[in-house]
Design a protein around this motif. Structure first.
Motif, PDB file in Angstrom:
ATOM      1  N   SER A 181       0.815  -1.221   0.000  1.00  0.00           N
ATOM      2  CA  SER A 181       0.000   0.000   0.000  1.00  0.00           C
ATOM      3  C   SER A 181       0.847   1.270   0.000  1.00  0.00           C
ATOM      4  N   HIS A 182       1.956   1.293   0.746  1.00  0.00           N
ATOM      5  CA  HIS A 182       2.770   2.504   0.805  1.00  0.00           C
ATOM      6  C   HIS A 182       3.429   2.794  -0.543  1.00  0.00           C
ATOM      7  N   THR A 183       3.967   1.747  -1.178  1.00  0.00           N
ATOM      8  CA  THR A 183       4.554   1.925  -2.508  1.00  0.00           C
ATOM      9  C   THR A 183       3.479   2.304  -3.510  1.00  0.00           C
ATOM     10  N   GLU A 184       2.288   1.732  -3.350  1.00  0.00           N
ATOM     11  CA  GLU A 184       1.188   2.018  -4.258  1.00  0.00           C
ATOM     12  C   GLU A 184       0.792   3.491  -4.179  1.00  0.00           C
ATOM     13  N   ALA A 185       0.824   4.055  -2.976  1.00  0.00           N
ATOM     14  CA  ALA A 185       0.479   5.471  -2.823  1.00  0.00           C
ATOM     15  C   ALA A 185       1.493   6.350  -3.540  1.00  0.00           C
ATOM     16  N   ARG A 186       2.786   6.003  -3.450  1.00  0.00           N
ATOM     17  CA  ARG A 186       3.811   6.796  -4.129  1.00  0.00           C
ATOM     18  C   ARG A 186       3.711   6.641  -5.650  1.00  0.00           C
ATOM     19  N   ILE A 187       3.365   5.423  -6.101  1.00  0.00           N
ATOM     20  CA  ILE A 187       3.189   5.200  -7.542  1.00  0.00           C
ATOM     21  C   ILE A 187       2.026   6.028  -8.063  1.00  0.00           C
ATOM     22  N   ALA A 188       0.934   6.063  -7.300  1.00  0.00           N
ATOM     23  CA  ALA A 188      -0.232   6.833  -7.718  1.00  0.00           C
ATOM     24  C   ALA A 188       0.133   8.299  -7.908  1.00  0.00           C
ATOM     25  N   GLN A 189       0.919   8.837  -6.957  1.00  0.00           N
ATOM     26  CA  GLN A 189       1.332  10.233  -7.071  1.00  0.00           C
ATOM     27  C   GLN A 189       2.290  10.432  -8.246  1.00  0.00           C
ATOM     28  N   GLY A 190       3.216   9.476  -8.434  1.00  0.00           N
ATOM     29  CA  GLY A 190       4.193   9.593  -9.523  1.00  0.00           C
ATOM     30  C   GLY A 190       3.530   9.535 -10.891  1.00  0.00           C
ATOM     31  N   VAL A 191       2.592   8.615 -11.057  1.00  0.00           N
ATOM     32  CA  VAL A 191       1.899   8.503 -12.342  1.00  0.00           C
ATOM     33  C   VAL A 191       1.076   9.758 -12.609  1.00  0.00           C
ATOM     34  N   ARG A 192       0.434  10.268 -11.578  1.00  0.00           N
ATOM     35  CA  ARG A 192      -0.390  11.475 -11.761  1.00  0.00           C
ATOM     36  C   ARG A 192       0.462  12.656 -12.213  1.00  0.00           C
ATOM     37  N   GLU A 193       1.634  12.823 -11.586  1.00  0.00           N
ATOM     38  CA  GLU A 193       2.496  13.951 -11.939  1.00  0.00           C
ATOM     39  C   GLU A 193       3.100  13.780 -13.329  1.00  0.00           C
ATOM     40  N   LEU A 194       3.546  12.552 -13.646  1.00  0.00           N
ATOM     41  CA  LEU A 194       4.218  12.333 -14.924  1.00  0.00           C
ATOM     42  C   LEU A 194       3.243  12.402 -16.092  1.00  0.00           C
ATOM     43  N   ARG A 195       2.014  11.990 -15.861  1.00  0.00           N
ATOM     44  CA  ARG A 195       1.007  11.987 -16.929  1.00  0.00           C
ATOM     45  C   ARG A 195       0.128  13.237 -16.892  1.00  0.00           C
ATOM     46  N   ASP A 196       0.570  14.261 -16.212  1.00  0.00           N
ATOM     47  CA  ASP A 196      -0.209  15.491 -16.121  1.00  0.00           C
ATOM     48  C   ASP A 196      -0.440  16.068 -17.519  1.00  0.00           C
ATOM     49  N   GLY A 197      -1.692  16.310 -17.853  1.00  0.00           N
ATOM     50  CA  GLY A 197      -2.034  16.843 -19.163  1.00  0.00           C
ATOM     51  C   GLY A 197      -2.217  15.780 -20.233  1.00  0.00           C
ATOM     52  N   ARG A 198      -2.060  14.499 -19.882  1.00  0.00           N
ATOM     53  CA  ARG A 198      -2.234  13.398 -20.829  1.00  0.00           C
ATOM     54  C   ARG A 198      -3.386  12.517 -20.342  1.00  0.00           C
ATOM     55  N   THR A 199      -4.057  11.877 -21.280  1.00  0.00           N
ATOM     56  CA  THR A 199      -5.204  11.034 -20.938  1.00  0.00           C
ATOM     57  C   THR A 199      -4.719   9.704 -20.370  1.00  0.00           C
ATOM     58  N   THR A 200      -5.190   9.381 -19.173  1.00  0.00           N
ATOM     59  CA  THR A 200      -4.797   8.134 -18.527  1.00  0.00           C
ATOM     60  C   THR A 200      -6.037   7.465 -17.944  1.00  0.00           C
ATOM     61  N   VAL A 201      -6.165   6.152 -18.217  1.00  0.00           N
ATOM     62  CA  VAL A 201      -7.276   5.359 -17.689  1.00  0.00           C
ATOM     63  C   VAL A 201      -6.683   4.214 -16.883  1.00  0.00           C
ATOM     64  N   VAL A 202      -7.109   4.080 -15.626  1.00  0.00           N
ATOM     65  CA  VAL A 202      -6.596   3.027 -14.759  1.00  0.00           C
ATOM     66  C   VAL A 202      -7.773   2.167 -14.290  1.00  0.00           C
ATOM     67  N   PHE A 203      -7.701   0.862 -14.604  1.00  0.00           N
ATOM     68  CA  PHE A 203      -8.684  -0.091 -14.080  1.00  0.00           C
ATOM     69  C   PHE A 203      -8.168  -0.591 -12.734  1.00  0.00           C
ATOM     70  N   THR A 204      -8.870  -0.292 -11.681  1.00  0.00           N
ATOM     71  CA  THR A 204      -8.400  -0.656 -10.355  1.00  0.00           C
ATOM     72  C   THR A 204      -9.562  -0.615  -9.366  1.00  0.00           C
ATOM     73  N   SER A 205      -9.361  -1.253  -8.228  1.00  0.00           N
ATOM     74  CA  SER A 205     -10.299  -1.119  -7.104  1.00  0.00           C
ATOM     75  C   SER A 205      -9.546  -0.672  -5.858  1.00  0.00           C
TER      76      SER A 205
END
Length: 601
Positions: free
Chosen positions: A508-532
């Motif tokens: 979970s801790h790594t997942e939280a950092r990944i979520a933030q990293g993906v959001r910042e890196l893909r800023d302004g680009r269309t991203t779709v994540v299938f997840t629960s």
């Protein structure tokens, strides 16, 4: 095409309607090499067939005490030996070239088809079957393609020798001309049975290969549940079936080989018996008798190629059928594109479910059915393996674009991405816009510990980018493989990126950092994540909840948790009884836990 020129710039478009048509297509596409092989084969077989004539001339010269005739025979014999040596050498070279180039062409076709179909290939054909086709079947197909020209040369030589014997010595020539075709056709009644046994052997061998491939792929899981012995027994049983089938097939081919030895021997006996009678009557000379006898004896060599071509075809026909079956696979939506090649941009919209992913935003999709989520993720990339309504990107139907344009516009990373063996640098060397550097993608995917593990496992790699990754990344954990695959996807920087459960094996801790990293890196680009995962859902700009194949709720994660019980049940994994018992207390606990994880991350 020579071996040093491989691979082919373009292996061509195969005729995959049937196994025989595919073999004929291969032969036609190697016509130049086949004609070379035929020419050298004719020189070789003709030189071999000329040896009995030279011996006959020499024997007759001795009987006639003619020095000139003996010298002539010696010269002809030397010329035939030179032709034999040169023809045999270059026949072997051209035949092996035809074999290897044919096998290489088939392998390139299979590799291109696998790359074209992607994950749809293993859904329609077992992975072990693909392995069997690209290894053993390729070899058998190449064998038939190269043997065909040698058989043709042997056939032409036999016909010419029979005609020559009819002219040279009609009385014995008739016996040979009638006997040789009978020898060649004698084994035909046995070929259907031999072919069926070869087919059975090939089928059982393919089944054993599939079982072995699937077992190796799932070895880690088997060890976890203690199932190695069970699958070992299954493979042992399958391999014994292959052995029994191979023995049955070998018995039939040994019978055919025995007939090919017995019948020429009987023909030789008949020729000698009849020739001796003719010689006693003075109707032929001793030299002529020796020539005819030697010709029949030597022709047993090209006759062996009749058996070889029968074996080659019997073994290659089912192999070609399997190869053609794989090469004939198509996506239902495969098309050259009714639209011009372009890379559209804009909102990503699926008319079937009503899913809308606005351009430049991070959209999370929650679906209670993992299989349905996987099919939808595939459909979002365009040209899916199943027919349906096309997904729109900026109002442009992806299925109407050329396949490469659709793949450039939308990249889909499925839930089980594959890591190929090689260095990390090679793994990340993918088509990309250049806007995202490897270091940025690795950092966003939280790969620091993965890089350290790769360097530690590679003794000669000071730079993590030069560290080697084993096949399918088996030396890495599931979470490490997921993060490397995610980094690879981020580097490509597509117009729209679709990720199917990209962090399911991450804490979970790594997942939280990944979520933030993906959001910042893909800023302004269309991203779709299938997840629960609540951590990823909480970072999304908007969340779409799918129920029974339809988008039934759209909003922020925390809002949907409070207002939609069906959404809450999927995300929190709580049952109806638990929901009734816990009420709003469970919601507060979830949100509080989410905030604590975010603070630590």
């Amino acid at each position: 095409m020579q071996i040093q020129d491989l691979p082919y710039p373009d292996p061509g478009v195969p005729d995959a309607r049937s196994g025989p048509r595919f073999l004929w297509w291969l032969f036609r596409n190697q016509l130049g090499g086949q004609l070379k092989s035929l020419a050298w084969g004719l020189l070789h077989f003709a030189s071999v067939a000329a040896l009995p004539f030279c011996v006959g001339v020499a024997v007759q010269a001795v009987v006639d005490r003619s020095g000139t005739g003996l010298a002539l025979a010696g010269g002809l014999l030397a010329l035939a030996c030179v032709g034999n040596a040169v023809g045999d050498t270059y026949l072997h070279r051209t035949a092996i070239t035809n074999w290897i180039t044919a096998a290489a062409r088939v392998q390139q076709l299979l590799a291109r088809k696998a790359a074209h179909l992607g994950s749809a290939l293993t859904r329609r054909v077992a992975a072990g079957e693909v392995v069997a086709v690209s290894t053993g079947d390729v070899e058998k197909i190449g064998w038939f393609v190269e043997a065909l020209s040698r058989f043709t040369a042997a056939l032409v030589t036999i016909v010419l020798v029979c005609v020559g014997l009819l002219v040279y010595q009609p009385a014995l020539g008739v016996v040979v001309a009638v006997g040789l075709p009978a020898l060649a056709l004698a084994v035909l009644p046995l070929l259907p049975r031999a072919t069926r046994r070869a087919d059975t052997q090939r089928e059982k061998a393919g089944r054993a290969t599939e079982l072995a491939s699937d077992t190796v792929a799932g070895l880690r899981v088997l060890r976890g549940i203690g199932g190695e012995e069970l699958f070992l027994d299954r493979y042992r049983s399958a391999s014994q079936e292959v052995r029994h089938a191979a023995v049955r097939s070998a018995r039939m081919w040994s019978l055919i080989s025995a007939i090919q030895v017995l019948l020429p021997g009987l023909l030789l006996v008949a020729v000698v018996w009849y020739g001796v009678r003719l010689a006693r009557e003075g109707r032929i000379t001793v030299g002529e008798l020796v020539t005819v006898y030697s010709s029949v004896m030597v022709l047993t060599y090209p006759l062996r190629h009749f058996e070889e071509i029968a074996m080659a075809y019997s073994f290659s026909r089912p192999s070609a059928k399997r190869a053609a079956g794989v090469l004939a696979l198509q996506r239902p939506t495969d098309t050259a594109g009714s639209r011009a090649a372009e890379v559209p941009s804009g909102d990503l919209y699926d008319p079937d479910t009503g899913l809308l992913a606005p351009a430049g935003r991070l959209t999370a999709v929650v679906c209670g059915d993992p299989d349905a989520a996987g099919l939808l993720a595939e459909r979002l990339g365009g040209h899916p393996s199943q027919e349906g309504t096309s997904v729109l990107l900026g109002g442009v139907p992806l299925d109407e674009l050329p396949l490469d344009s659709a793949r450039t516009a939308v990249l889909v990373q499925d839930k089980d991405p594959v890591l190929l063996s090689g260095t990390l640098r090679e793994l990340l060397d993918v088509p990309a816009s250049g806007a995202v550097r490897p270091q940025e993608a690795l950092a966003a995917a939280q790969c620091d510990d993965v890089l350290a593990a790769l360097v530690q496992g590679s003794l000669d790699a000071g730079d993590p980018m030069d560290a080697r990754i084993t096949e399918r990344g088996r030396s890495l954990s599931g979470g490490q493989r997921q993060r490397l695959a995610l980094a690879r996807s981020l580097i490509t920087d597509p117009e729209a990126l679709v990720l199917d459960e990209p962090t399911s094996a991450v804490d979970s801790h790594t997942e939280a950092r990944i979520a933030q990293g993906v959001r910042e890196l893909r800023d302004g680009r269309t991203t779709v994540v299938f997840t629960s995962s609540p951590l990823l859902l909480d970072r999304a700009d908007r969340v779409v909840f799918l129920h029974d194949g339809e988008a039934v709720a759209v909003g922020a994660h925390r809002e949907l948790v409070r207002t939609d019980s069906r959404y809450r049940a999927v995300v929190t994994r709580e049952t109806d009884d638990e929901a009734a018992l816990n009420g709003s207390v469970a919601l507060d606990d979830v949100l509080q836990e989410l905030e604590e994880i975010e603070e630590k991350a």
